[in-house]
Design a protein around this motif. Sequence first.
Motif, PDB file in Angstrom:
ATOM      1  N   GLN A  19     -20.847  12.912  11.392  1.00 59.03           N
ATOM      2  CA  GLN A  19     -19.753  13.343  11.767  1.00 59.03           C
ATOM      3  C   GLN A  19     -18.642  12.102  12.012  1.00 59.03           C
ATOM      4  OE1 GLN A  19     -19.479  14.548  16.095  1.00 59.03           O
ATOM      5  NE2 GLN A  19     -21.927  14.538  15.982  1.00 59.03           N
ATOM      6  N   ALA A  20     -19.013  10.843  12.372  1.00 60.39           N
ATOM      7  CA  ALA A  20     -18.414   9.582  12.672  1.00 60.39           C
ATOM      8  C   ALA A  20     -17.489   9.495  11.497  1.00 60.39           C
ATOM      9  CB  ALA A  20     -19.140   8.634  13.154  1.00 60.39           C
ATOM     10  N   ASP A  21     -18.101   9.473  10.323  1.00 63.78           N
ATOM     11  CA  ASP A  21     -17.412   9.121   8.956  1.00 63.78           C
ATOM     12  C   ASP A  21     -16.676  10.279   8.659  1.00 63.78           C
ATOM     13  OD1 ASP A  21     -18.433   6.545   9.271  1.00 63.78           O
ATOM     14  OD2 ASP A  21     -19.917   6.944   7.378  1.00 63.78           O
ATOM     15  N   ILE A  22     -17.127  11.459   8.912  1.00 64.51           N
ATOM     16  CA  ILE A  22     -16.324  12.669   8.368  1.00 64.51           C
ATOM     17  C   ILE A  22     -14.908  12.464   9.327  1.00 64.51           C
ATOM     18  CG2 ILE A  22     -16.073  14.997   8.601  1.00 64.51           C
ATOM     19  CD1 ILE A  22     -19.305  15.254   8.085  1.00 64.51           C
ATOM     20  N   LEU A  23     -14.988  12.190  10.368  1.00 63.21           N
ATOM     21  CA  LEU A  23     -13.766  12.404  11.436  1.00 63.21           C
ATOM     22  C   LEU A  23     -12.802  11.077  10.971  1.00 63.21           C
ATOM     23  CD1 LEU A  23     -15.686  13.040  14.781  1.00 63.21           C
ATOM     24  CD2 LEU A  23     -14.001  14.783  13.706  1.00 63.21           C
ATOM     25  N   ALA A  24     -13.511  10.073  10.754  1.00 66.69           N
ATOM     26  CA  ALA A  24     -12.675   8.892  10.375  1.00 66.69           C
ATOM     27  C   ALA A  24     -11.895   8.995   9.156  1.00 66.69           C
ATOM     28  CB  ALA A  24     -13.318   7.617  10.393  1.00 66.69           C
ATOM     29  N   ALA A  25     -12.757   9.514   8.122  1.00 67.66           N
ATOM     30  CA  ALA A  25     -12.134   9.994   6.586  1.00 67.66           C
ATOM     31  C   ALA A  25     -11.160  10.786   6.641  1.00 67.66           C
ATOM     32  CB  ALA A  25     -13.415  10.309   5.830  1.00 67.66           C
ATOM     33  N   MET A  26     -11.204  11.968   7.629  1.00 70.17           N
ATOM     34  CA  MET A  26     -10.411  12.870   7.913  1.00 70.17           C
ATOM     35  C   MET A  26      -9.012  12.320   8.392  1.00 70.17           C
ATOM     36  SD  MET A  26      -9.712  15.863   6.569  1.00 70.17           S
ATOM     37  CE  MET A  26     -11.485  16.881   6.441  1.00 70.17           C
ATOM     38  N   GLY A  27      -9.317  11.159   9.251  1.00 67.00           N
ATOM     39  CA  GLY A  27      -7.913  10.686   9.830  1.00 67.00           C
ATOM     40  C   GLY A  27      -7.309   9.930   8.807  1.00 67.00           C
ATOM     41  N   GLY A  28      -8.041   9.363   7.775  1.00 69.49           N
ATOM     42  CA  GLY A  28      -7.527   8.623   6.685  1.00 69.49           C
ATOM     43  C   GLY A  28      -6.551   9.470   5.609  1.00 69.49           C
ATOM     44  N   ALA A  29      -7.368  10.586   5.626  1.00 72.84           N
ATOM     45  CA  ALA A  29      -6.632  11.634   4.550  1.00 72.84           C
ATOM     46  C   ALA A  29      -5.185  12.192   5.210  1.00 72.84           C
ATOM     47  CB  ALA A  29      -7.535  12.823   4.611  1.00 72.84           C
ATOM     48  N   PHE A  30      -5.281  12.318   6.712  1.00 79.44           N
ATOM     49  CA  PHE A  30      -3.980  13.015   7.099  1.00 79.44           C
ATOM     50  C   PHE A  30      -2.922  11.758   7.315  1.00 79.44           C
ATOM     51  CE2 PHE A  30      -6.127  16.731   8.104  1.00 79.44           C
ATOM     52  CZ  PHE A  30      -5.260  17.726   8.213  1.00 79.44           C
ATOM     53  N   ALA A  31      -3.489  10.606   7.492  1.00 75.96           N
ATOM     54  CA  ALA A  31      -2.221   9.409   7.573  1.00 75.96           C
ATOM     55  C   ALA A  31      -1.801   9.198   6.243  1.00 75.96           C
ATOM     56  CB  ALA A  31      -3.339   8.194   7.863  1.00 75.96           C
ATOM     57  N   ALA A  32      -2.657   9.552   5.109  1.00 71.84           N
ATOM     58  CA  ALA A  32      -2.227   9.321   3.638  1.00 71.84           C
ATOM     59  C   ALA A  32      -0.860  10.235   3.437  1.00 71.84           C
ATOM     60  CB  ALA A  32      -3.004   9.513   2.850  1.00 71.84           C
ATOM     61  N   VAL A  33      -0.710  11.425   4.335  1.00 74.24           N
ATOM     62  CA  VAL A  33       0.534  12.220   4.132  1.00 74.24           C
ATOM     63  C   VAL A  33       1.300  12.203   5.545  1.00 74.24           C
ATOM     64  CG1 VAL A  33      -0.632  13.844   2.394  1.00 74.24           C
ATOM     65  CG2 VAL A  33      -0.842  14.176   4.754  1.00 74.24           C
ATOM     66  N   ASN A  34       1.110  11.102   6.296  1.00 70.95           N
ATOM     67  CA  ASN A  34       2.008  10.698   7.450  1.00 70.95           C
ATOM     68  C   ASN A  34       1.821  12.168   8.257  1.00 70.95           C
ATOM     69  OD1 ASN A  34       3.218   8.362   6.534  1.00 70.95           O
ATOM     70  ND2 ASN A  34       4.223   9.738   5.268  1.00 70.95           N
ATOM     71  N   ARG A  35       0.813  12.586   8.762  1.00 72.32           N
ATOM     72  CA  ARG A  35       0.383  13.599   9.573  1.00 72.32           C
ATOM     73  C   ARG A  35      -0.575  13.242  10.769  1.00 72.32           C
ATOM     74  NH1 ARG A  35       0.936  19.850   7.861  1.00 72.32           N
ATOM     75  NH2 ARG A  35       3.046  19.908   7.212  1.00 72.32           N
ATOM     76  N   PRO A  36      -0.583  13.732  12.086  1.00 69.33           N
ATOM     77  CA  PRO A  36      -1.702  13.141  12.726  1.00 69.33           C
ATOM     78  C   PRO A  36      -2.830  14.396  12.373  1.00 69.33           C
ATOM     79  CG  PRO A  36       0.016  14.862  13.723  1.00 69.33           C
ATOM     80  CD  PRO A  36       0.360  14.466  12.362  1.00 69.33           C
ATOM     81  N   ALA A  37      -3.868  13.716  12.617  1.00 62.68           N
ATOM     82  CA  ALA A  37      -5.268  14.455  12.180  1.00 62.68           C
ATOM     83  C   ALA A  37      -5.541  15.387  13.082  1.00 62.68           C
ATOM     84  CB  ALA A  37      -6.437  13.667  11.991  1.00 62.68           C
ATOM     85  N   PRO A  38      -6.052  16.752  12.674  1.00 65.28           N
ATOM     86  CA  PRO A  38      -6.228  17.638  13.679  1.00 65.28           C
ATOM     87  C   PRO A  38      -7.697  17.407  14.882  1.00 65.28           C
ATOM     88  CG  PRO A  38      -6.687  18.664  11.542  1.00 65.28           C
ATOM     89  CD  PRO A  38      -6.316  17.098  11.522  1.00 65.28           C
ATOM     90  N   ASP A  39      -7.745  17.856  15.707  1.00 61.31           N
ATOM     91  CA  ASP A  39      -8.818  17.511  16.791  1.00 61.31           C
ATOM     92  C   ASP A  39     -10.360  17.583  16.222  1.00 61.31           C
ATOM     93  OD1 ASP A  39      -9.592  20.295  17.228  1.00 61.31           O
ATOM     94  OD2 ASP A  39      -8.467  20.565  18.787  1.00 61.31           O
ATOM     95  N   ARG A  40     -11.285  17.084  16.841  1.00 60.55           N
ATOM     96  CA  ARG A  40     -12.580  17.158  16.489  1.00 60.55           C
ATOM     97  C   ARG A  40     -13.261  18.378  16.095  1.00 60.55           C
ATOM     98  NH1 ARG A  40     -17.518  17.670  18.783  1.00 60.55           N
ATOM     99  NH2 ARG A  40     -19.193  16.443  18.147  1.00 60.55           N
ATOM    100  N   SER A  41     -12.968  19.485  16.905  1.00 65.62           N
ATOM    101  CA  SER A  41     -13.808  20.652  16.709  1.00 65.62           C
ATOM    102  C   SER A  41     -12.819  21.251  15.342  1.00 65.62           C
ATOM    103  CB  SER A  41     -13.345  21.431  18.077  1.00 65.62           C
ATOM    104  OG  SER A  41     -12.059  21.671  18.143  1.00 65.62           O
ATOM    105  N   ALA A  42     -11.843  21.252  15.181  1.00 65.66           N
ATOM    106  CA  ALA A  42     -11.221  21.593  14.026  1.00 65.66           C
ATOM    107  C   ALA A  42     -11.771  20.848  12.777  1.00 65.66           C
ATOM    108  CB  ALA A  42      -9.652  21.431  13.917  1.00 65.66           C
ATOM    109  N   ILE A  43     -11.878  19.798  12.682  1.00 70.19           N
ATOM    110  CA  ILE A  43     -12.493  19.159  11.651  1.00 70.19           C
ATOM    111  C   ILE A  43     -13.912  19.255  11.366  1.00 70.19           C
ATOM    112  CG2 ILE A  43     -13.124  16.852  10.713  1.00 70.19           C
ATOM    113  CD1 ILE A  43     -10.601  15.654  12.104  1.00 70.19           C
ATOM    114  N   LEU A  44     -14.627  19.394  12.488  1.00 69.82           N
ATOM    115  CA  LEU A  44     -16.254  19.808  12.165  1.00 69.82           C
ATOM    116  C   LEU A  44     -16.227  21.059  11.851  1.00 69.82           C
ATOM    117  CD1 LEU A  44     -17.736  17.726  14.969  1.00 69.82           C
ATOM    118  CD2 LEU A  44     -17.592  16.971  12.697  1.00 69.82           C
ATOM    119  N   GLY A  45     -15.352  22.070  12.278  1.00 65.63           N
ATOM    120  CA  GLY A  45     -15.313  23.427  11.915  1.00 65.63           C
ATOM    121  C   GLY A  45     -15.207  23.795  10.529  1.00 65.63           C
TER     122      GLY A  45
END
Length: 225
Positions: A19-45
């Motif tokens: 989960q740590a890498d999933i959350l961090a990688a999803m943060g990178g994915a959203f940063a790539a399109v200049n958006r804030p990442a969703p919260d932890r529960s949404a990503i793990l969902g």
Amino acid sequence: MTDLRLVIFDVDGTLVDSQADILAAMGGAFAAVNRPAPDRSAILGIVGLSLPQAMVALAPDLEADRRAVMVEAYKDAYFDLRAKAGVAESSPLYPGVRDVLERLHAHPETLLGVATGKSRRGLDKLIEGHALEHLFVTRHCADDHPSKPHPAMVQAALADTGLDPHRAVMVGDTSFDMEMGAAAGVVPVGVAWGYHPAERLNAAHTVIETIEALPPLLDTIWEDA
């Protein structure tokens, strides 16, 4: 009538805690399109979905080409993180998992498989990093099949082993795993330590609290089969 039986495992949230890498990688994915990442529960969902479907779920208003950018950014970030930390630290096995996998593998009538939303490259690196190559006779992933909960991965595992659905179980931590297993006609077994809360595992035959509970549960399931 065969005595063989097949246990198909999900990976993230079931065998390994990534989960740590999933959350961090999803943060990178959203940063790539200049958006804030969703919260932890949404990503793990959305863990368990293939990446394109995960991005649709998390950014439904975004254009398809920008979601494609997010998919590639996620992959790049995930592999960078794993390369820096190593598989054992980046995606550690949950306590007891290795021992239970080895015990099941030692049973001559039990076959083990994997059905995961990971890419082929990601799955192969994970299995190699944990020295699990000898355990799984069938491995299916997002590169070759529709996203969970479509039953294609489980159906392919059954075809690989020549077994009927009633001789197989699907073990996973998400609603997508349970729905996939049910759609394929195998017994869905949920795990309580993963990324979806137990109340989301509505399609599960049973939800186990520890991996050590799996071997005796399997004996019970196949006594009744």
